[in-house]
Design a protein around this motif. Structure first.
Motif, short mmCIF file in Angstrom:
data_model
loop_
_atom_site.label_atom_id
_atom_site.label_comp_id
_atom_site.label_asym_id
_atom_site.label_seq_id
_atom_site.Cartn_x
_atom_site.Cartn_y
_atom_site.Cartn_z
N ALA A 119 -0.73 4.07 11.16
CA ALA A 119 -1.85 3.98 10.22
C ALA A 119 -1.86 5.29 9.42
CB ALA A 119 -3.16 3.80 10.98
N PHE A 120 -1.60 5.19 8.14
CA PHE A 120 -1.57 6.36 7.27
C PHE A 120 -2.80 6.40 6.36
CE2 PHE A 120 3.14 5.44 7.68
CZ PHE A 120 3.40 6.50 8.53
N GLY A 121 -3.08 7.59 5.86
CA GLY A 121 -4.13 7.74 4.85
C GLY A 121 -3.73 7.03 3.57
N GLY A 122 -4.56 7.17 2.56
CA GLY A 122 -4.29 6.41 1.34
C GLY A 122 -4.60 7.18 0.07
N ARG A 123 -4.41 6.48 -0.99
CA ARG A 123 -4.71 7.05 -2.30
C ARG A 123 -5.46 6.00 -3.10
NH1 ARG A 123 -2.41 6.32 -7.19
NH2 ARG A 123 -2.84 7.92 -8.73
N ILE A 124 -6.59 6.37 -3.64
CA ILE A 124 -7.36 5.43 -4.44
C ILE A 124 -7.31 5.89 -5.89
CG2 ILE A 124 -9.59 4.33 -4.75
CD1 ILE A 124 -10.25 5.02 -1.86
N PRO A 125 -6.65 5.14 -6.75
CA PRO A 125 -6.60 5.54 -8.16
C PRO A 125 -8.02 5.69 -8.71
CG PRO A 125 -5.15 3.68 -7.74
CD PRO A 125 -5.95 3.89 -6.50
N LYS A 126 -8.23 6.70 -9.55
CA LYS A 126 -9.60 6.99 -10.04
C LYS A 126 -10.23 5.76 -10.70
CE LYS A 126 -10.01 11.85 -10.00
NZ LYS A 126 -8.70 12.47 -9.82
N LYS A 127 -9.40 4.96 -11.39
CA LYS A 127 -9.98 3.80 -12.08
C LYS A 127 -10.50 2.74 -11.10
CE LYS A 127 -5.58 1.42 -13.21
NZ LYS A 127 -5.35 0.83 -11.93
N GLU A 128 -10.03 2.82 -9.86
CA GLU A 128 -10.48 1.84 -8.85
C GLU A 128 -11.79 2.27 -8.18
OE1 GLU A 128 -8.97 -0.98 -8.18
OE2 GLU A 128 -7.04 -0.70 -9.14
N LEU A 129 -12.12 3.55 -8.31
CA LEU A 129 -13.28 4.06 -7.57
C LEU A 129 -14.58 3.28 -7.86
CD1 LEU A 129 -12.70 7.94 -7.62
CD2 LEU A 129 -12.61 6.42 -5.65
N PRO A 130 -14.83 2.96 -9.13
CA PRO A 130 -16.09 2.25 -9.40
C PRO A 130 -16.17 0.88 -8.73
CG PRO A 130 -15.12 3.09 -11.43
CD PRO A 130 -14.10 3.27 -10.35
N LYS A 131 -15.03 0.32 -8.35
CA LYS A 131 -15.03 -1.01 -7.71
C LYS A 131 -15.54 -0.97 -6.29
CE LYS A 131 -10.86 -3.03 -9.71
NZ LYS A 131 -9.54 -3.41 -9.26
N ILE A 132 -15.47 0.22 -5.69
CA ILE A 132 -15.76 0.31 -4.27
C ILE A 132 -17.26 0.46 -4.03
CG2 ILE A 132 -15.37 1.66 -2.17
CD1 ILE A 132 -12.62 2.34 -3.37
N ALA A 133 -17.81 -0.54 -3.36
CA ALA A 133 -19.25 -0.54 -3.15
C ALA A 133 -19.62 0.12 -1.82
CB ALA A 133 -19.77 -1.97 -3.17
N ASP A 134 -18.64 0.24 -0.93
CA ASP A 134 -18.90 0.77 0.42
C ASP A 134 -19.28 2.25 0.34
OD1 ASP A 134 -18.75 1.82 2.94
OD2 ASP A 134 -16.97 0.71 3.53
N GLN A 135 -20.53 2.54 0.57
CA GLN A 135 -21.02 3.91 0.41
C GLN A 135 -20.41 4.86 1.43
OE1 GLN A 135 -22.68 5.23 -2.13
NE2 GLN A 135 -22.44 3.19 -2.99
N ARG A 136 -20.07 4.32 2.61
CA ARG A 136 -19.47 5.15 3.64
C ARG A 136 -18.12 5.69 3.15
NH1 ARG A 136 -17.83 3.12 9.56
NH2 ARG A 136 -17.48 5.16 10.49
N LEU A 137 -17.42 4.82 2.43
CA LEU A 137 -16.11 5.22 1.88
C LEU A 137 -16.29 6.09 0.65
CD1 LEU A 137 -13.03 4.96 1.90
CD2 LEU A 137 -13.26 2.79 0.73
#
Ligand SMILES: Cc1cc2nc3c(=O)[nH]c(=O)nc-3n(C[C@H](O)[C@H](O)[C@H](O)COP(=O)(O)O)c2cc1C
Length: 125
Positions: A76-94
């Motif tokens: 299980a590796f860490g990840g990379r979230i492209p900046k343009k994808e950030l607004p899609k993420i609703a999970d506040q914990r993340l």
């Protein structure tokens, strides 16, 4: 698949799940007589206090779901979230963990070490 002795299957994690195509591939393919390695890429897995959660819920849960899947090596590796994808993420914990400048928590040393170990296992008779 007939042409390959070794297979690596992986998925990024979105909303706590494998992406549909990756899970479908794992579920439907037969890996008899092949060496299989499986890894996930998930932002949680790159955070020390959430690593165990990611390992259990995003990796082990899927492996346990499919009896025919018996990997020789997993990760299980860490990840990379492209900046343009950030607004899609609703999970506040993340979202709360991702300041502007830190949208990438991959550990390349860990990834490289794992790849070398997989290479060794794959090239054994
Ligand atoms: C829409 C979206 C939802 C995500 N949801 C989660 C999540 O629930 N848990 C997590 O650990 N990471 C989550 N992530 C982060 C991804 O797992 C991470 O960006 C991973 O590196 C993606 O792999 P890929 O680039 O191979 O698709 C999410 C990313 C996106 C874009």
């Amino acid at each position: 698949m007939d042409d390959f002795d070794n297979v690596i299957v992986s998925s990024g994690i979105e909303y706590g799940e494998w992406t549909q195509n990756a899970e479908k591939f794992l579920e439907e393919r037969k890996f008899d007589n092949k060496k299989l390695a499986v890894f996930i890429s998930s932002y949680y897995a790159g955070e020390e206090d959430l690593y165990d959660h990611a390992y259990e819920n995003f990796l082990m849960k899927i492996l346990n779901k499919y009896n025919h899947v018996k990997p020789v090596k997993i990760a299980a590796f860490g990840g990379r979230i492209p900046k343009k994808e950030l607004p899609k993420i609703a999970d506040q914990r993340l979202l709360g963990r991702i300041p502007e400048h830190q949208n990438d928590n991959r550990d390349w040393d860990k990834i490289e070490a794992w790849a070398h170990e997989v290479g060794k296992i794959f090239s054994e008779d």
